[in-house]
Design a protein around this motif. Sequence first.
Motif, PDB file in Angstrom:
ATOM      1  N   TYR A 134       0.804  -1.223   0.000  1.00 50.63           N
ATOM      2  CA  TYR A 134       0.000   0.000   0.000  1.00 50.63           C
ATOM      3  C   TYR A 134       0.835   1.269   0.000  1.00 50.63           C
ATOM      4  O   TYR A 134       1.970   1.301   0.471  1.00 50.63           O
ATOM      5  CB  TYR A 134      -0.909   0.035   1.234  1.00 50.63           C
ATOM      6  N   ASN A 135       0.243   2.314  -0.536  1.00 53.57           N
ATOM      7  CA  ASN A 135       0.738   3.675  -0.351  1.00 53.57           C
ATOM      8  C   ASN A 135      -0.182   4.375   0.641  1.00 53.57           C
ATOM      9  O   ASN A 135      -1.406   4.334   0.481  1.00 53.57           O
ATOM     10  CB  ASN A 135       0.708   4.451  -1.676  1.00 53.57           C
ATOM     11  N   TYR A 171      -1.900   7.595   1.996  1.00 54.95           N
ATOM     12  CA  TYR A 171      -2.251   8.818   1.283  1.00 54.95           C
ATOM     13  C   TYR A 171      -3.181   9.666   2.135  1.00 54.95           C
ATOM     14  O   TYR A 171      -4.071   9.143   2.820  1.00 54.95           O
ATOM     15  CB  TYR A 171      -2.935   8.470  -0.045  1.00 54.95           C
ATOM     16  N   SER A 184      -8.567   7.373  -7.533  1.00 56.86           N
ATOM     17  CA  SER A 184      -8.358   6.230  -8.423  1.00 56.86           C
ATOM     18  C   SER A 184      -7.693   6.683  -9.721  1.00 56.86           C
ATOM     19  O   SER A 184      -6.764   6.031 -10.226  1.00 56.86           O
ATOM     20  CB  SER A 184      -9.699   5.556  -8.724  1.00 56.86           C
ATOM     21  N   PHE A 204      -3.933   7.332  -9.062  1.00 53.88           N
ATOM     22  CA  PHE A 204      -3.055   6.177  -8.849  1.00 53.88           C
ATOM     23  C   PHE A 204      -3.135   5.134  -9.963  1.00 53.88           C
ATOM     24  O   PHE A 204      -2.151   4.451 -10.236  1.00 53.88           O
ATOM     25  CB  PHE A 204      -3.385   5.517  -7.510  1.00 53.88           C
ATOM     26  N   TYR A 205      -4.316   5.004 -10.590  1.00 54.91           N
ATOM     27  CA  TYR A 205      -4.516   3.922 -11.556  1.00 54.91           C
ATOM     28  C   TYR A 205      -4.827   4.411 -12.967  1.00 54.91           C
ATOM     29  O   TYR A 205      -5.109   3.602 -13.854  1.00 54.91           O
ATOM     30  CB  TYR A 205      -5.667   3.012 -11.089  1.00 54.91           C
ATOM     31  N   VAL A 262      -3.835   3.148  -0.196  1.00 58.48           N
ATOM     32  CA  VAL A 262      -4.143   2.889  -1.605  1.00 58.48           C
ATOM     33  C   VAL A 262      -3.287   1.721  -2.075  1.00 58.48           C
ATOM     34  O   VAL A 262      -2.052   1.767  -1.989  1.00 58.48           O
ATOM     35  CB  VAL A 262      -3.877   4.133  -2.482  1.00 58.48           C
ATOM     36  N   ARG A 294      -1.097  -0.612  -4.098  1.00 58.20           N
ATOM     37  CA  ARG A 294      -0.136  -0.327  -5.165  1.00 58.20           C
ATOM     38  C   ARG A 294      -0.615  -0.959  -6.479  1.00 58.20           C
ATOM     39  O   ARG A 294      -1.189  -2.050  -6.488  1.00 58.20           O
ATOM     40  CB  ARG A 294       1.247  -0.848  -4.793  1.00 58.20           C
ATOM     41  N   GLU A 295      -0.342  -0.267  -7.561  1.00 56.84           N
ATOM     42  CA  GLU A 295      -0.885  -0.662  -8.858  1.00 56.84           C
ATOM     43  C   GLU A 295      -0.473  -2.075  -9.255  1.00 56.84           C
ATOM     44  O   GLU A 295      -1.237  -2.805  -9.890  1.00 56.84           O
ATOM     45  CB  GLU A 295      -0.458   0.342  -9.934  1.00 56.84           C
TER      46      GLU A 295
END
Length: 223
Positions: free
Chosen positions: A48-49, A51, A63, A66-67, A188, A190-191
Amino acid sequence: MYFQNIPNIKYDQKPIRYPFSESDFVVAKNFFRRFKINDDIFSFAVYYNKYAIKEGERLDTISELFYDTPQYDWVIALTNNIINPLFDLPKSEYTLRKFGEDEYGEEEFYSGIHHYETFKVLAGYKIDNIDVVALEEGLVVDENFYNSPFKYWNGETYVTENGNQVSKQVTNFEYEQKKNEKNREIYVLRERYLSAFVDDFKSNSFYKQSNSYINRRLKSTGI
């Protein structure tokens, strides 16, 4: 995308005739089936990040950030166990004040005492080279504690301090403001782990065999 993956449930309406017919049943999304994240998962920081939500940001804009797409706002909601965005996300300054004034009354919101909270008090001596804590910070105490003497051992003798020297009043405004600021802190995913999470969510959305089972995406409440 989130709603597409929620399984369906077939439930019976109150019959207008007997016996039941197919027209007496309604198929709808099973919103009672919820995918909850284990709280322990946040100890794995590599996934996770952390945030802090900025003023005016929404889950779909985060979203996008980050994505590169707003469609995974539901992933952010699930990974933070957000049920109601109206209460689980930070309010704007105006909304917070409006909420507080409506909830408590204007005067009571800004000056009314919500609770009392302790300061950290060091005893004044050490054990194994570690400071001994006579009173932990952030404990919620009552008005009686605030107005009474607090006594602790300093290694040689007992020390007495007034309760209002080792604790403080927290107004309704301060309480709601602190709670609101805490709602800014989210995790969040991670991608690189996004696809695996979405696949796991889909597989956990399927029903298992049971008396009410119709297929993997549909079950009945029964008659």
